[in-house]
Enzyme design. Structure first.
Site, PDB file in Angstrom:
ATOM      1  N   ARG A  59      15.695  11.929 -29.800  1.00 56.32           N
ATOM      2  CA  ARG A  59      15.424  12.659 -28.549  1.00 56.32           C
ATOM      3  C   ARG A  59      14.959  11.748 -27.420  1.00 56.32           C
ATOM      4  O   ARG A  59      14.869  12.177 -26.272  1.00 56.32           O
ATOM      5  CB  ARG A  59      14.399  13.766 -28.809  1.00 56.32           C
ATOM      6  CG  ARG A  59      14.985  14.952 -29.553  1.00 56.32           C
ATOM      7  CD  ARG A  59      14.044  16.144 -29.470  1.00 56.32           C
ATOM      8  NE  ARG A  59      12.911  15.997 -30.369  1.00 56.32           N
ATOM      9  CZ  ARG A  59      11.795  16.734 -30.279  1.00 56.32           C
ATOM     10  NH1 ARG A  59      11.659  17.617 -29.307  1.00 56.32           N
ATOM     11  NH2 ARG A  59      10.822  16.563 -31.151  1.00 56.32           N
ATOM     12  N   GLN A  86      11.918   3.132 -45.972  1.00 60.83           N
ATOM     13  CA  GLN A  86      12.248   4.482 -46.418  1.00 60.83           C
ATOM     14  C   GLN A  86      13.759   4.638 -46.272  1.00 60.83           C
ATOM     15  O   GLN A  86      14.274   4.878 -45.185  1.00 60.83           O
ATOM     16  CB  GLN A  86      11.515   5.540 -45.600  1.00 60.83           C
ATOM     17  CG  GLN A  86      11.769   6.960 -46.093  1.00 60.83           C
ATOM     18  CD  GLN A  86      11.183   8.027 -45.177  1.00 60.83           C
ATOM     19  OE1 GLN A  86      10.825   7.743 -44.036  1.00 60.83           O
ATOM     20  NE2 GLN A  86      11.094   9.248 -45.674  1.00 60.83           N
ATOM     21  N   GLY A 120      11.200  13.845 -45.896  1.00 67.14           N
ATOM     22  CA  GLY A 120       9.923  14.448 -45.564  1.00 67.14           C
ATOM     23  C   GLY A 120       8.787  13.450 -45.497  1.00 67.14           C
ATOM     24  O   GLY A 120       8.894  12.304 -45.931  1.00 67.14           O
ATOM     25  N   THR A 121       7.666  13.919 -44.950  1.00 62.76           N
ATOM     26  CA  THR A 121       6.531  13.040 -44.690  1.00 62.76           C
ATOM     27  C   THR A 121       5.870  12.523 -45.965  1.00 62.76           C
ATOM     28  O   THR A 121       5.464  11.359 -46.037  1.00 62.76           O
ATOM     29  CB  THR A 121       5.494  13.761 -43.826  1.00 62.76           C
ATOM     30  OG1 THR A 121       5.253  15.073 -44.375  1.00 62.76           O
ATOM     31  CG2 THR A 121       5.973  13.902 -42.396  1.00 62.76           C
ATOM     32  N   ASN A 157      -2.759  21.348 -36.735  1.00 60.68           N
ATOM     33  CA  ASN A 157      -2.630  20.162 -37.566  1.00 60.68           C
ATOM     34  C   ASN A 157      -2.082  18.989 -36.758  1.00 60.68           C
ATOM     35  O   ASN A 157      -1.000  19.080 -36.172  1.00 60.68           O
ATOM     36  CB  ASN A 157      -1.689  20.465 -38.741  1.00 60.68           C
ATOM     37  CG  ASN A 157      -1.442  19.265 -39.623  1.00 60.68           C
ATOM     38  OD1 ASN A 157      -2.318  18.413 -39.783  1.00 60.68           O
ATOM     39  ND2 ASN A 157      -0.252  19.199 -40.200  1.00 60.68           N
ATOM     40  N   ARG A 191       4.680 -14.028 -12.200  1.00 56.64           N
ATOM     41  CA  ARG A 191       5.480 -13.857 -13.407  1.00 56.64           C
ATOM     42  C   ARG A 191       4.868 -14.645 -14.570  1.00 56.64           C
ATOM     43  O   ARG A 191       3.910 -15.398 -14.387  1.00 56.64           O
ATOM     44  CB  ARG A 191       6.919 -14.302 -13.111  1.00 56.64           C
ATOM     45  CG  ARG A 191       7.649 -13.361 -12.155  1.00 56.64           C
ATOM     46  CD  ARG A 191       8.942 -13.970 -11.651  1.00 56.64           C
ATOM     47  NE  ARG A 191       9.837 -14.320 -12.749  1.00 56.64           N
ATOM     48  CZ  ARG A 191      10.901 -15.103 -12.594  1.00 56.64           C
ATOM     49  NH1 ARG A 191      11.179 -15.630 -11.399  1.00 56.64           N
ATOM     50  NH2 ARG A 191      11.676 -15.380 -13.630  1.00 56.64           N
ATOM     51  N   ALA A 230       4.645 -21.760   4.730  1.00 54.25           N
ATOM     52  CA  ALA A 230       5.553 -20.623   4.598  1.00 54.25           C
ATOM     53  C   ALA A 230       6.977 -21.092   4.332  1.00 54.25           C
ATOM     54  O   ALA A 230       7.459 -22.038   4.940  1.00 54.25           O
ATOM     55  CB  ALA A 230       5.509 -19.778   5.864  1.00 54.25           C
ATOM     56  N   TYR A 233      16.041 -24.853 -10.677  1.00 56.32           N
ATOM     57  CA  TYR A 233      17.214 -24.620 -11.531  1.00 56.32           C
ATOM     58  C   TYR A 233      18.436 -25.240 -10.870  1.00 56.32           C
ATOM     59  O   TYR A 233      18.754 -24.933  -9.719  1.00 56.32           O
ATOM     60  CB  TYR A 233      17.409 -23.119 -11.728  1.00 56.32           C
ATOM     61  CG  TYR A 233      18.544 -22.738 -12.647  1.00 56.32           C
ATOM     62  CD1 TYR A 233      18.636 -23.272 -13.934  1.00 56.32           C
ATOM     63  CD2 TYR A 233      19.515 -21.828 -12.251  1.00 56.32           C
ATOM     64  CE1 TYR A 233      19.656 -22.922 -14.781  1.00 56.32           C
ATOM     65  CE2 TYR A 233      20.545 -21.453 -13.100  1.00 56.32           C
ATOM     66  CZ  TYR A 233      20.619 -22.009 -14.365  1.00 56.32           C
ATOM     67  OH  TYR A 233      21.630 -21.646 -15.208  1.00 56.32           O
TER      68      TYR A 233
END
Length: 452
Positions: free
Chosen positions: A18, A78, A83-84, A173, A319, A366, A373
């Protein structure tokens, strides 16, 4: 006094369909950390504490995250989703080693706290066989109800199976449980799959415990703390709760947040004393901010350190790998990356400083750009102490500017400049010829590297 041992089993095998994402659900971030990382951080640490994480097949990125956050954890796969309770028993090997307490948690509940895990364990020390975490839901629709009798838990009733009277119960729960470790395998192994889906559910542990004549209890927490994440909308809700927590913690620690609701923090952000953060600042993972620093509006900082009384922004971007020394400053529309800017240095505006070391009290005018690179490799720029770089200068790495050197405005520097020297280079012809030669050289180097 002997410390009670514990095993925490974290269930993290869900696909999270989902979420509409190729990223495993538990790796989606909240406050700059994956959901799973928050749960692993909250799980018991230290002497006598062990950890097991149940993951799905082909979930190597999840296993890698477990190793990053908790190298002490074991991972179990698993293979089938039945199921849990079946998921917990995927870690049977770890459970069988024995521990005083067995905790079962979920990898998609990032807001759970270490304090709640401790409260959940407390009844086990007093003789309870099972403690279940519950919460009072504003709208309990869809949640399993915790049914009590004389303060003791008698059953967990799923919403679809609840009577009209039981549906009025608001105690729900949360799914998180703590078992007496001496009886955990016996209890878990007694859970059957006689239901419409043929699956093994943890909620049936309550009935098993009662049938064994043992005690099951409820520990309550807030609804926010046990929010599970199944959709991007729920992810956003959890982010909002976490940010509110982090802002409050920062304010309580003495950080000045002028407009707290506009500031975004990471879970691992650390602050010194008398730090000020102006509106609309985003702080990502791995950031430390020392005493007296000021972060001006609209700045974005990730994996960086900021020294005492340093100034950042407005509109600055730091960064990964950036380090700003005491009293240093980066200002409007300045970007740094893998750069060390020493104490008292200034990069006031409209500049890029990447793969660089800027000496103490240097000044970059400035429009200064470290051209790191060349199309094939990254190279370093070193600027000495007290150097002055004039406006609109390009420093073509690898290059060293000496201590106290002066670079005239508009220069393109391709060669090292000695200490206290002056350099002014504006010849378009020289720049073209030098650039072409450098390009040919770099291309040959790249080819040689590729050929081994």
């Amino acid at each position: 006094m002997t410390v009670r041992s514990s095993l925490t089993v974290v269930l993290a095998a869900g696909e999270g369909t989902r979420m509409r994402s190729s990223l495993p659900k538990v790796l989606h971030p909240v406050a700059g950390q994956p959901l799973l990382a928050h749960v692993l951080d909250a799980a018991p640490h230290g002497d006598g504490a062990s950890l097991a994480v149940v993951i799905g097949p082909d979930h190597k990125p999840v296993a890698d995250e477990v190793r990053r956050v908790r190298p002490d954890a074991a991972t179990f796969i698993q293979a089938e989703r039945l199921g849990t309770a079946h998921a917990v028993l995927a870690a049977r090997e770890a459970i069988a080693r024995g521990s005083d307490d067995l905790l079962v948690a979920f990898g998609d509940t990032p807001l759970i706290s270490a304090e709640t895990f401790a409260r959940l364990r407390a009844p086990l020390e007093k003789g309870a066989a099972l403690a279940v975490l519950g919460f009072r839901a504003a709208d309990p629709t869809g949640y399993g109800r915790l049914l009590l009798e004389g303060g003791r838990l008698t059953a967990i009733r799923e919403h679809a199976d609840a009577t009209p009277q039981e549906r009025k119960v608001t105690l729900c729960n949360a799914g998180v449980m703590a078992f007496d470790g001496r009886r955990a395998l016996e209890i878990l192994g007694s859970i059957g799959n006689a239901n419409s889906k043929g699956e093994y559910y943890l909620v049936d542990a309550v009935t098993i415990v009662r049938e064994m004549g043992l005690e099951a209890v409820v520990i309550e927490t807030t609804e926010d703390e046990v929010r599970g994440i199944n959709t991007k909308a729920q992810l956003a809700e959890a982010e909002a709760v976490m940010q509110a927590r982090l802002r409050k913690a920062a304010l309580d620690a003495g950080v000045t947040l002028i407009a707290p609701e506009t500031v975004y923090l990471a879970a691992d952000t650390t602050f010194g004393n008398d730090v000020t953060i102006e509106p609309f600042v985003v702080i990502g993972p791995g950031v430390t901010i020392a005493d007296g620093a000021v972060i001006h509006s609209f700045s974005h900082i990730v994996q960086s350190s900021i020294g005492k009384n340093a100034l950042v922004g407005p509109y600055a971007r730091m960064r990964p790998g950036s380090s700003l020394g005491d009293g240093a400053k980066i200002g409007n529309f300045v970007e740094t990356k893998a750069a060390t800017i020493e104490a008292g240095a200034k990069v006031n505006h409209l500049s890029y400083v990447g793969d660089a070391h800027v000496g103490a009290k240097a000044n970059l005018g400035a429009g200064t750009v470290t051209c790191n690179y060349d199309g094939f490799f990254k190279h370093k720029t070193t600027i000495g102490e007290g150097a002055f770089i004039g406006t609109n200068s390009s420093l073509v790495a690898p290059v060293k500017i000496g201590n106290g050197a002066y670079i005239g405005s508009g220069s393109v520097i391709t060669k090292d400049v000695p200490d206290d020297a002056m350099a002014v280079e504006r010849s378009p012809q020289n720049n073209r010829e030098g650039g072409a030669a450098r390009y040919r050289e770099m291309k040959m180097r790249a080819k040689a590297k590729k050929e081994g």
